[in-house]
Design a protein around this motif. Structure first.
Motif, PDB file in Angstrom:
ATOM      1  N   UNK A 183      33.174  73.350  46.618  1.00 48.29           N
ATOM      2  CA  UNK A 183      33.871  74.380  47.648  1.00 48.29           C
ATOM      3  C   UNK A 183      34.964  75.160  47.157  1.00 48.29           C
ATOM      4  N   UNK A 184      34.925  76.234  47.194  1.00 51.25           N
ATOM      5  CA  UNK A 184      35.931  77.227  46.583  1.00 51.25           C
ATOM      6  C   UNK A 184      37.100  77.260  47.864  1.00 51.25           C
ATOM      7  N   UNK A 185      38.266  77.864  47.540  1.00 52.20           N
ATOM      8  CA  UNK A 185      39.381  77.989  48.389  1.00 52.20           C
ATOM      9  C   UNK A 185      39.569  76.351  49.279  1.00 52.20           C
ATOM     10  N   UNK A 186      39.505  75.500  48.181  1.00 43.78           N
ATOM     11  CA  UNK A 186      39.399  74.172  48.772  1.00 43.78           C
ATOM     12  C   UNK A 186      40.586  73.757  49.577  1.00 43.78           C
ATOM     13  N   UNK A 187      41.743  74.264  49.548  1.00 43.85           N
ATOM     14  CA  UNK A 187      42.966  73.958  50.144  1.00 43.85           C
ATOM     15  C   UNK A 187      42.769  74.480  51.710  1.00 43.85           C
ATOM     16  N   UNK A 188      42.033  75.304  51.937  1.00 44.43           N
ATOM     17  CA  UNK A 188      41.888  76.090  53.335  1.00 44.43           C
ATOM     18  C   UNK A 188      41.219  75.004  54.200  1.00 44.43           C
ATOM     19  N   UNK A 189      41.706  75.395  55.585  1.00 43.80           N
ATOM     20  CA  UNK A 189      41.406  74.333  56.644  1.00 43.80           C
ATOM     21  C   UNK A 189      39.973  74.151  56.687  1.00 43.80           C
ATOM     22  N   UNK A 190      39.060  75.388  56.594  1.00 44.69           N
ATOM     23  CA  UNK A 190      37.803  75.261  56.787  1.00 44.69           C
ATOM     24  C   UNK A 190      37.107  74.201  55.581  1.00 44.69           C
ATOM     25  N   UNK A 226      39.253  67.271  42.686  1.00 41.82           N
ATOM     26  CA  UNK A 226      39.919  68.628  42.853  1.00 41.82           C
ATOM     27  C   UNK A 226      40.183  69.404  41.549  1.00 41.82           C
ATOM     28  N   UNK A 227      40.053  70.489  41.330  1.00 42.16           N
ATOM     29  CA  UNK A 227      40.023  71.205  39.869  1.00 42.16           C
ATOM     30  C   UNK A 227      40.714  72.564  40.385  1.00 42.16           C
ATOM     31  N   UNK A 228      41.487  72.894  39.533  1.00 47.93           N
ATOM     32  CA  UNK A 228      42.140  74.339  39.684  1.00 47.93           C
ATOM     33  C   UNK A 228      40.855  75.210  38.906  1.00 47.93           C
ATOM     34  N   UNK A 229      41.114  76.708  39.275  1.00 42.53           N
ATOM     35  CA  UNK A 229      39.776  77.446  39.189  1.00 42.53           C
ATOM     36  C   UNK A 229      40.004  77.854  37.361  1.00 42.53           C
ATOM     37  N   UNK A 230      40.925  77.470  36.570  1.00 36.96           N
ATOM     38  CA  UNK A 230      40.881  77.478  35.412  1.00 36.96           C
ATOM     39  C   UNK A 230      40.153  76.215  34.742  1.00 36.96           C
ATOM     40  N   UNK A 231      39.958  75.197  35.600  1.00 34.81           N
ATOM     41  CA  UNK A 231      39.239  73.983  35.025  1.00 34.81           C
ATOM     42  C   UNK A 231      37.743  74.071  35.577  1.00 34.81           C
ATOM     43  N   UNK A 232      37.374  75.084  36.114  1.00 38.68           N
ATOM     44  CA  UNK A 232      36.022  75.327  36.539  1.00 38.68           C
ATOM     45  C   UNK A 232      34.991  74.905  35.339  1.00 38.68           C
ATOM     46  N   UNK A 233      35.262  74.917  34.172  1.00 37.71           N
ATOM     47  CA  UNK A 233      34.288  75.009  33.067  1.00 37.71           C
ATOM     48  C   UNK A 233      34.205  73.551  32.698  1.00 37.71           C
ATOM     49  N   UNK A 234      34.975  72.503  33.386  1.00 39.54           N
ATOM     50  CA  UNK A 234      34.731  70.948  32.997  1.00 39.54           C
ATOM     51  C   UNK A 234      33.781  70.665  33.991  1.00 39.54           C
ATOM     52  N   UNK A 244      31.137  79.037  48.919  1.00 43.63           N
ATOM     53  CA  UNK A 244      32.141  79.876  48.598  1.00 43.63           C
ATOM     54  C   UNK A 244      33.008  80.348  50.018  1.00 43.63           C
ATOM     55  N   UNK A 245      34.009  79.826  50.024  1.00 44.29           N
ATOM     56  CA  UNK A 245      35.101  80.221  50.970  1.00 44.29           C
ATOM     57  C   UNK A 245      36.217  81.186  50.612  1.00 44.29           C
ATOM     58  N   UNK A 246      36.095  81.501  49.326  1.00 41.29           N
ATOM     59  CA  UNK A 246      37.181  82.213  48.868  1.00 41.29           C
ATOM     60  C   UNK A 246      36.526  84.075  48.484  1.00 41.29           C
ATOM     61  N   UNK A 247      35.541  84.081  48.498  1.00 44.31           N
ATOM     62  CA  UNK A 247      34.911  85.677  48.182  1.00 44.31           C
ATOM     63  C   UNK A 247      35.438  85.976  46.831  1.00 44.31           C
ATOM     64  N   UNK A 248      35.828  85.073  46.002  1.00 45.95           N
ATOM     65  CA  UNK A 248      36.468  85.809  44.642  1.00 45.95           C
ATOM     66  C   UNK A 248      35.504  85.938  43.695  1.00 45.95           C
ATOM     67  N   UNK A 249      35.136  87.228  43.590  1.00 41.44           N
ATOM     68  CA  UNK A 249      34.000  87.597  42.279  1.00 41.44           C
ATOM     69  C   UNK A 249      33.996  86.899  41.010  1.00 41.44           C
TER      70      UNK A 249
END
Length: 355
Positions: A183-190, A226-234, A244-249
């Motif tokens: 899940x992206x935007x994992x800190x969001x309420x949804x 929980x990962x930061x976006x920079x850690x996605x490759x792990x 996808x809850x962020x919509x970040x391309x």
């Protein structure tokens, strides 16, 4: 004549706003007048505006009905309103309802299907819009309602309903055969409400968030990782469904490059960063579709019961992790809106407006 007001945003520039004065409308036969009282402001409301044209969110509260030009839009809000005028049997002055409300002091509705649970707005301009958004639930007939939890209801109930239906759809489809749900935007309420429902059901539930929100997101206890976006490759190369809850391309592109064929599902749920992501994703989740399915599968009463059970678990688990900030009046509503649009509201804060 009593005073009324309306808060509107420019459809082509969500940072341009207007607060206009008006008069309280007179009632015609078959109409009920609601006084908007207490509402929440979250990133979900920004999503309504960003998708206002394509998903017809602007149509619920037409600017023309409030004396505004078509270039303006009334962003839908969730919250409580009181019946202050009624010409409809079974809808009484003084009753309190929860539902979809305009950013304005008043709302005229034409109740139909009135019963002990509430009613639906049968106004002609809302007739072909998604039914769940037209329901107004009486607090006296609502199993999820507690007077001391109104702020949590205005902040979380619409989001939790989306989360509840999202988790249910995923489970209903055997988790798409995934070993991991990301899940992206994992800190969001949804997102974290959905994670709360999904964790422990089978696949690992992984949250992606910004570095500054990692600690808060971990503290929620609803993600396996929980990962930061920079850690996605792990992320391990296992069969993965992306919610996808962020919509970040950039996040989508990086995930696709890293996981390749292991990315077996790509579902757009929201757009925290105000980038429409329905075309880039493989599919778009729309809660009313799953709600209609479960309404047919289970019936309305059983759907309400299951939602109520899940809501109670979520609220009890949430505890005091969310800081509720309450503002008063239309100017506070404007400030809360601009903060939400700019992404200035901290993840642990919930904005409530007493109007």
């Amino acid at each position: 004549m009593a005073h009324a007001w309306t808060f509107a945003v420019a459809r082509d520039d969500l940072t341009r706003t207007s607060i206009s004065d008006g008069v309280v409308p007179d009632l015609a036969d078959g109409e009920v007048l609601l006084r908007v009282d207490r509402v929440g402001m979250t990133a979900n409301n920004v999503t309504y505006a960003v998708l206002g044209e394509s998903f017809r969110y602007w149509q619920f509260f037409s600017p023309s009905r409030y004396g505004l030009d078509p270039g303006w839009g009334l962003v839908p809000l969730w919250g409580f309103a009181d019946v202050v005028g009624s010409t409809v049997a079974g809808v009484e002055i003084g009753q309190r309802v929860y539902g979809y409300l305009p950013p304005a002091s008043h709302l005229l509705v034409r109740p139909e299907r009135v019963d002990a649970a509430g009613f639906r707005d049968g106004s002609a301009h809302r007739a072909d819009l998604p039914s769940p958004y037209n329901a107004y639930r009486l607090t006296t007939g609502d199993a999820a309602y507690r007077v001391d939890e109104e702020d949590l209801l205005v902040l979380f109930r619409p989001l939790f309903f989306t989360s509840f239906m999202l988790a249910d759809q995923i489970a209903d489809n055997d988790f798409y055969g995934a070993d991991a749900l990301v899940l992206s935007s994992a800190s969001s309420k949804t997102a974290y409400a959905a994670a709360f429902e999904l964790r422990g059901q089978g696949p690992r539930v992984v949250g992606l968030t910004s570095p500054g929100n990692v600690a808060f997101t971990e503290s929620l206890g609803c993600y396996d990782d929980v990962l930061s976006y920079a850690q996605l490759e792990t992320l391990p190369p296992v069969r993965t469904a992306y919610l996808d809850l962020s919509g970040a391309p950039a996040t989508r592109a990086a995930l696709r490059e890293h996981l390749g064929d292991h990315l077996i599902r790509d579902i757009a749920v929201g757009l925290t960063y105000q980038v429409p992501n329905t075309e880039a994703a493989g599919e778009f989740f729309f809660a009313p579709v799953q709600m209609r399915k479960r309404g047919a599968d289970w019936g309305r009463d059983e759907l309400d019961r299951r939602f109520g059970v899940a809501w109670r678990r979520f609220v009890d688990e949430l505890g005091d992790r969310v800081e509720v900030r309450v503002g008063a009046g239309p100017e506070a509503l404007r400030t809360a809106w601009l903060d939400a649009v700019a992404g200035r509201t901290p993840a642990q804060v919930g904005q409530v407006l007493q109007l």
